[in-house]
Design a protein around this motif. Structure first.
Motif, PDB file in Angstrom:
ATOM      1  N   GLY A  66       0.803  -1.220   0.000  1.00 26.17           N
ATOM      2  CA  GLY A  66       0.000   0.000   0.000  1.00 26.17           C
ATOM      3  C   GLY A  66       0.833   1.265   0.000  1.00 26.17           C
ATOM      4  O   GLY A  66       0.349   2.339   0.325  1.00 26.17           O
ATOM      5  N   GLN A  67       2.102   1.177  -0.382  1.00 29.61           N
ATOM      6  CA  GLN A  67       2.983   2.340  -0.373  1.00 29.61           C
ATOM      7  C   GLN A  67       2.883   3.173  -1.647  1.00 29.61           C
ATOM      8  O   GLN A  67       3.451   4.249  -1.719  1.00 29.61           O
ATOM      9  CB  GLN A  67       4.438   1.889  -0.172  1.00 29.61           C
ATOM     10  CG  GLN A  67       4.686   1.254   1.179  1.00 29.61           C
ATOM     11  CD  GLN A  67       6.087   0.676   1.303  1.00 29.61           C
ATOM     12  OE1 GLN A  67       6.754   0.445   0.297  1.00 29.61           O
ATOM     13  NE2 GLN A  67       6.523   0.446   2.526  1.00 29.61           N
ATOM     14  N   LEU A  68       2.149   2.688  -2.639  1.00 27.84           N
ATOM     15  CA  LEU A  68       2.037   3.419  -3.904  1.00 27.84           C
ATOM     16  C   LEU A  68       0.639   3.979  -4.134  1.00 27.84           C
ATOM     17  O   LEU A  68       0.316   4.383  -5.234  1.00 27.84           O
ATOM     18  CB  LEU A  68       2.414   2.500  -5.076  1.00 27.84           C
ATOM     19  CG  LEU A  68       3.863   2.057  -5.137  1.00 27.84           C
ATOM     20  CD1 LEU A  68       4.066   1.110  -6.310  1.00 27.84           C
ATOM     21  CD2 LEU A  68       4.786   3.247  -5.287  1.00 27.84           C
ATOM     22  N   GLY A  69      -0.176   4.001  -3.111  1.00 28.16           N
ATOM     23  CA  GLY A  69      -1.532   4.517  -3.269  1.00 28.16           C
ATOM     24  C   GLY A  69      -2.484   3.399  -3.625  1.00 28.16           C
ATOM     25  O   GLY A  69      -2.216   2.221  -3.399  1.00 28.16           O
ATOM     26  N   ASP A  74     -10.665   1.230  -5.930  1.00 23.85           N
ATOM     27  CA  ASP A  74     -10.458   0.925  -4.515  1.00 23.85           C
ATOM     28  C   ASP A  74     -10.898   2.088  -3.646  1.00 23.85           C
ATOM     29  O   ASP A  74     -11.536   1.898  -2.610  1.00 23.85           O
ATOM     30  CB  ASP A  74      -8.990   0.600  -4.238  1.00 23.85           C
ATOM     31  CG  ASP A  74      -8.553  -0.721  -4.855  1.00 23.85           C
ATOM     32  OD1 ASP A  74      -9.443  -1.533  -5.190  1.00 23.85           O
ATOM     33  OD2 ASP A  74      -7.337  -0.932  -4.987  1.00 23.85           O
ATOM     34  N   SER A  75     -10.554   3.297  -4.059  1.00 19.87           N
ATOM     35  CA  SER A  75     -10.952   4.471  -3.280  1.00 19.87           C
ATOM     36  C   SER A  75     -12.473   4.579  -3.202  1.00 19.87           C
ATOM     37  O   SER A  75     -13.033   4.875  -2.144  1.00 19.87           O
ATOM     38  CB  SER A  75     -10.388   5.745  -3.921  1.00 19.87           C
ATOM     39  OG  SER A  75      -8.983   5.719  -3.914  1.00 19.87           O
ATOM     40  N   GLU A  76     -13.152   4.304  -4.318  1.00 24.08           N
ATOM     41  CA  GLU A  76     -14.611   4.356  -4.330  1.00 24.08           C
ATOM     42  C   GLU A  76     -15.196   3.292  -3.397  1.00 24.08           C
ATOM     43  O   GLU A  76     -16.139   3.557  -2.645  1.00 24.08           O
ATOM     44  CB  GLU A  76     -15.123   4.135  -5.751  1.00 24.08           C
ATOM     45  CG  GLU A  76     -16.628   4.222  -5.881  1.00 24.08           C
ATOM     46  CD  GLU A  76     -17.103   4.019  -7.314  1.00 24.08           C
ATOM     47  OE1 GLU A  76     -18.327   3.938  -7.498  1.00 24.08           O
ATOM     48  OE2 GLU A  76     -16.271   3.940  -8.221  1.00 24.08           O
ATOM     49  N   PHE A  78     -13.734   2.022  -0.760  1.00 26.74           N
ATOM     50  CA  PHE A  78     -13.478   2.435   0.618  1.00 26.74           C
ATOM     51  C   PHE A  78     -14.503   3.466   1.072  1.00 26.74           C
ATOM     52  O   PHE A  78     -14.978   3.435   2.206  1.00 26.74           O
ATOM     53  CB  PHE A  78     -12.062   2.984   0.773  1.00 26.74           C
ATOM     54  CG  PHE A  78     -10.981   1.953   0.606  1.00 26.74           C
ATOM     55  CD1 PHE A  78     -11.178   0.638   1.024  1.00 26.74           C
ATOM     56  CD2 PHE A  78      -9.776   2.281   0.026  1.00 26.74           C
ATOM     57  CE1 PHE A  78     -10.191  -0.319   0.880  1.00 26.74           C
ATOM     58  CE2 PHE A  78      -8.780   1.336  -0.116  1.00 26.74           C
ATOM     59  CZ  PHE A  78      -8.983   0.032   0.302  1.00 26.74           C
ATOM     60  N   MET A  79     -14.866   4.395   0.178  1.00 24.46           N
ATOM     61  CA  MET A  79     -15.871   5.399   0.516  1.00 24.46           C
ATOM     62  C   MET A  79     -17.223   4.733   0.760  1.00 24.46           C
ATOM     63  O   MET A  79     -17.950   5.102   1.690  1.00 24.46           O
ATOM     64  CB  MET A  79     -15.968   6.441  -0.601  1.00 24.46           C
ATOM     65  CG  MET A  79     -14.776   7.377  -0.665  1.00 24.46           C
ATOM     66  SD  MET A  79     -14.771   8.492  -2.086  1.00 24.46           S
ATOM     67  CE  MET A  79     -16.357   9.216  -2.021  1.00 24.46           C
ATOM     68  N   MET A  80     -17.569   3.750  -0.072  1.00 15.99           N
ATOM     69  CA  MET A  80     -18.844   3.058   0.094  1.00 15.99           C
ATOM     70  C   MET A  80     -18.865   2.266   1.404  1.00 15.99           C
ATOM     71  O   MET A  80     -19.874   2.260   2.114  1.00 15.99           O
ATOM     72  CB  MET A  80     -19.096   2.134  -1.101  1.00 15.99           C
ATOM     73  CG  MET A  80     -19.321   2.884  -2.396  1.00 15.99           C
ATOM     74  SD  MET A  80     -19.401   1.808  -3.817  1.00 15.99           S
ATOM     75  CE  MET A  80     -21.086   1.249  -3.677  1.00 15.99           C
ATOM     76  N   ILE A  81     -17.761   1.631   1.742  1.00 17.87           N
ATOM     77  CA  ILE A  81     -17.686   0.878   3.002  1.00 17.87           C
ATOM     78  C   ILE A  81     -17.822   1.823   4.180  1.00 17.87           C
ATOM     79  O   ILE A  81     -18.531   1.529   5.154  1.00 17.87           O
ATOM     80  CB  ILE A  81     -16.366   0.083   3.069  1.00 17.87           C
ATOM     81  CG1 ILE A  81     -16.410  -1.065   2.068  1.00 17.87           C
ATOM     82  CG2 ILE A  81     -16.101  -0.435   4.475  1.00 17.87           C
ATOM     83  CD1 ILE A  81     -15.086  -1.776   1.876  1.00 17.87           C
ATOM     84  N   GLU A  82     -17.162   2.984   4.096  1.00 15.19           N
ATOM     85  CA  GLU A  82     -17.265   3.966   5.180  1.00 15.19           C
ATOM     86  C   GLU A  82     -18.708   4.437   5.338  1.00 15.19           C
ATOM     87  O   GLU A  82     -19.215   4.572   6.457  1.00 15.19           O
ATOM     88  CB  GLU A  82     -16.350   5.160   4.879  1.00 15.19           C
ATOM     89  CG  GLU A  82     -16.272   6.160   5.998  1.00 15.19           C
ATOM     90  CD  GLU A  82     -15.275   7.267   5.689  1.00 15.19           C
ATOM     91  OE1 GLU A  82     -15.483   8.385   6.200  1.00 15.19           O
ATOM     92  OE2 GLU A  82     -14.312   7.019   4.952  1.00 15.19           O
ATOM     93  N   ASP A  83     -19.401   4.659   4.222  1.00 13.85           N
ATOM     94  CA  ASP A  83     -20.806   5.064   4.279  1.00 13.85           C
ATOM     95  C   ASP A  83     -21.660   3.960   4.903  1.00 13.85           C
ATOM     96  O   ASP A  83     -22.570   4.247   5.687  1.00 13.85           O
ATOM     97  CB  ASP A  83     -21.311   5.393   2.872  1.00 13.85           C
ATOM     98  CG  ASP A  83     -22.738   5.889   2.884  1.00 13.85           C
ATOM     99  OD1 ASP A  83     -23.011   6.879   3.597  1.00 13.85           O
ATOM    100  OD2 ASP A  83     -23.587   5.274   2.204  1.00 13.85           O
ATOM    101  N   LEU A  84     -21.370   2.712   4.576  1.00 14.46           N
ATOM    102  CA  LEU A  84     -22.109   1.600   5.173  1.00 14.46           C
ATOM    103  C   LEU A  84     -21.897   1.549   6.685  1.00 14.46           C
ATOM    104  O   LEU A  84     -22.832   1.264   7.443  1.00 14.46           O
ATOM    105  CB  LEU A  84     -21.688   0.274   4.543  1.00 14.46           C
ATOM    106  CG  LEU A  84     -22.207   0.031   3.124  1.00 14.46           C
ATOM    107  CD1 LEU A  84     -21.599  -1.233   2.543  1.00 14.46           C
ATOM    108  CD2 LEU A  84     -23.723  -0.065   3.116  1.00 14.46           C
ATOM    109  N   TYR A  85     -20.678   1.807   7.134  1.00 15.14           N
ATOM    110  CA  TYR A  85     -20.419   1.844   8.573  1.00 15.14           C
ATOM    111  C   TYR A  85     -21.242   2.932   9.250  1.00 15.14           C
ATOM    112  O   TYR A  85     -21.826   2.717  10.314  1.00 15.14           O
ATOM    113  CB  TYR A  85     -18.929   2.064   8.859  1.00 15.14           C
ATOM    114  CG  TYR A  85     -18.109   0.808   8.829  1.00 15.14           C
ATOM    115  CD1 TYR A  85     -18.429  -0.277   9.632  1.00 15.14           C
ATOM    116  CD2 TYR A  85     -16.998   0.697   8.005  1.00 15.14           C
ATOM    117  CE1 TYR A  85     -17.677  -1.435   9.611  1.00 15.14           C
ATOM    118  CE2 TYR A  85     -16.239  -0.452   7.972  1.00 15.14           C
ATOM    119  CZ  TYR A  85     -16.585  -1.520   8.786  1.00 15.14           C
ATOM    120  OH  TYR A  85     -15.834  -2.656   8.758  1.00 15.14           O
TER     121      TYR A  85
END
Length: 139
Positions: A66-69, A74-76, A78-85
């Motif tokens: 995960g050192q190269l971004g 993947d970013s999308e 992660f945003m969806m998972i955060e919204d689900l939380y």
């Protein structure tokens, strides 16, 4: 026998030989520069391949860490998972507040049962009161 050449020495050659010599020198020069050009191309290709190899090695090692971004997908995610939380937390709070309502409803139900019992006692006590000649009598 030694060969002595002076400034006055004259050389005679046929024109065919002179033309052949000029052609040989031109072909030799063309071949030399062709070889040098090919060598430069191969050298440049090797340098680019070495650079790609180093970058590939860095990518192969750093990407899983995960050192190269991350990729846009993947970013999308992660945003969806955060919204689900966040949504889950809201639902949990709502469920907790509903459990408090359940406690309140149970309390009110017990009080209502007590009120109904009191009403039944009052009705029973009222049945024992009789009216005779307009006056109340109690037995």
């Amino acid at each position: 026998m030694a060969l002595k050449i002076s400034e006055e020495a004259a050389v005679q050659m046929p024109m065919k030989t002179v033309a052949s010599l000029i052609c040989l020198v031109a072909i030799g020069t063309w071949a030399y520069f062709g070889i040098i050009e090919k060598q430069n191309k191969l050298s440049t290709t090797v340098e680019l391949m070495q650079k790609d190899l180093v970058e590939n090695t860095d990518f192969r090692i750093k990407w899983p860490r995960g050192q190269l971004g991350s990729l846009p997908a993947d970013s999308e995610q992660f945003m969806m998972i955060e919204d689900l939380y966040k949504t889950t937390e809201k639902i949990e709070k709502h469920i907790d507040s509903m459990s408090l309502n359940k406690v309140n409803i149970e309390f009110l139900r017990k009080q209502m049962d007590k009120v109904l019992e009191d009403i039944e006692e009052l009705k029973d006590a009222n049945r024992e009161i009789h009216y005779k000649n307009g006056k109340k009598e109690q037995f």
